[in-house]
Design a protein around this motif. Structure first.
Motif, PDB file in Angstrom:
ATOM      1  N   UNK A  57       0.043  12.732  10.302  1.00  0.00           N
ATOM      2  CA  UNK A  57      -1.186  12.041   9.929  1.00  0.00           C
ATOM      3  C   UNK A  57      -1.191  10.665  10.581  1.00  0.00           C
ATOM      4  N   UNK A  58      -2.345  10.208  10.928  1.00  0.00           N
ATOM      5  CA  UNK A  58      -2.491   8.882  11.528  1.00  0.00           C
ATOM      6  C   UNK A  58      -2.616   7.872  10.393  1.00  0.00           C
ATOM      7  N   UNK A  59      -1.734   6.894  10.409  1.00  0.00           N
ATOM      8  CA  UNK A  59      -1.768   5.869   9.363  1.00  0.00           C
ATOM      9  C   UNK A  59      -2.801   4.809   9.728  1.00  0.00           C
ATOM     10  N   UNK A  60      -3.670   4.509   8.800  1.00  0.00           N
ATOM     11  CA  UNK A  60      -4.681   3.484   9.017  1.00  0.00           C
ATOM     12  C   UNK A  60      -4.128   2.139   8.551  1.00  0.00           C
ATOM     13  N   UNK A  61      -4.409   1.082   9.293  1.00  0.00           N
ATOM     14  CA  UNK A  61      -3.882  -0.228   8.892  1.00  0.00           C
ATOM     15  C   UNK A  61      -4.505  -0.685   7.572  1.00  0.00           C
ATOM     16  N   UNK A  62      -3.703  -1.402   6.804  1.00  0.00           N
ATOM     17  CA  UNK A  62      -4.193  -1.891   5.520  1.00  0.00           C
ATOM     18  C   UNK A  62      -5.085  -3.113   5.732  1.00  0.00           C
ATOM     19  N   UNK A  63      -5.833  -3.460   4.702  1.00  0.00           N
ATOM     20  CA  UNK A  63      -6.704  -4.642   4.785  1.00  0.00           C
ATOM     21  C   UNK A  63      -5.865  -5.912   4.894  1.00  0.00           C
ATOM     22  N   UNK A  64      -4.685  -5.928   4.274  1.00  0.00           N
ATOM     23  CA  UNK A  64      -3.817  -7.106   4.358  1.00  0.00           C
ATOM     24  C   UNK A  64      -3.371  -7.334   5.801  1.00  0.00           C
ATOM     25  N   UNK A  65      -2.993  -6.256   6.482  1.00  0.00           N
ATOM     26  CA  UNK A  65      -2.596  -6.382   7.886  1.00  0.00           C
ATOM     27  C   UNK A  65      -3.773  -6.847   8.733  1.00  0.00           C
TER      28      UNK A  65
END
Length: 142
Positions: A57-65
């Protein structure tokens, strides 16, 4: 096709022959059928790697990052590209307004020309209808 080229194709493009280069597909399939001792293990290994890649699965960046990246860019003095392209937006708006004005002028010209060009046909229609009613042309035309 040599075994080295076949192994390079499988390593680069995987086990699915649809991803192999079109000019080499037939030769690679023929090699796999002719030499299953070399092709079989290579295709099995590539198929296992393909299955792992499809299952990941492709990990989506978090809002914090995201916020940290934007903050570090602002600290470095970088600005959003949008500010540098205002002239392009103005140009697009001007071209759009010009296109709309040209379209309106074309519609008006078309309506005006239609009325002008059909005047003769309308006059002929009136004369034809007058002749059907049995009225003398001298009375209609004066």
């Amino acid at each position: 096709m040599t075994s080295e080229r076949f192994l390079a194709l499988v390593a680069a493009y995987g086990a699915d022959a649809r991803r192999w280069p079109e000019p080499e597909r037939a030769a690679a399939r023929a090699f796999a059928a002719a030499d299953p001792a070399v092709a079989g293990p290579a295709l099995a290994e590539a198929d296992a790697a393909d299955a792992l890649l499809h299952a990941s699965r492709v990990a989506h960046p978090s809002m914090a990052l995201r916020d940290r990246v934007i903050a570090s860019a602002a600290e470095a003095g970088l600005k959003a590209r949008r500010e540098g392209r205002r002239w392009l937006d103005r140009l697009a708006l001007a071209l759009g307004a010009g296109w709309a004005a040209a379209a309106c002028a074309g519609i008006v010209a078309g309506v005006m020309m239609t009325t002008y060009l059909t005047a003769d046909a309308q006059a002929e229609a009136v004369l034809y209808q007058a002749s059907l009613l049995g009225v003398d042309d001298a009375e209609v035309l004066g």
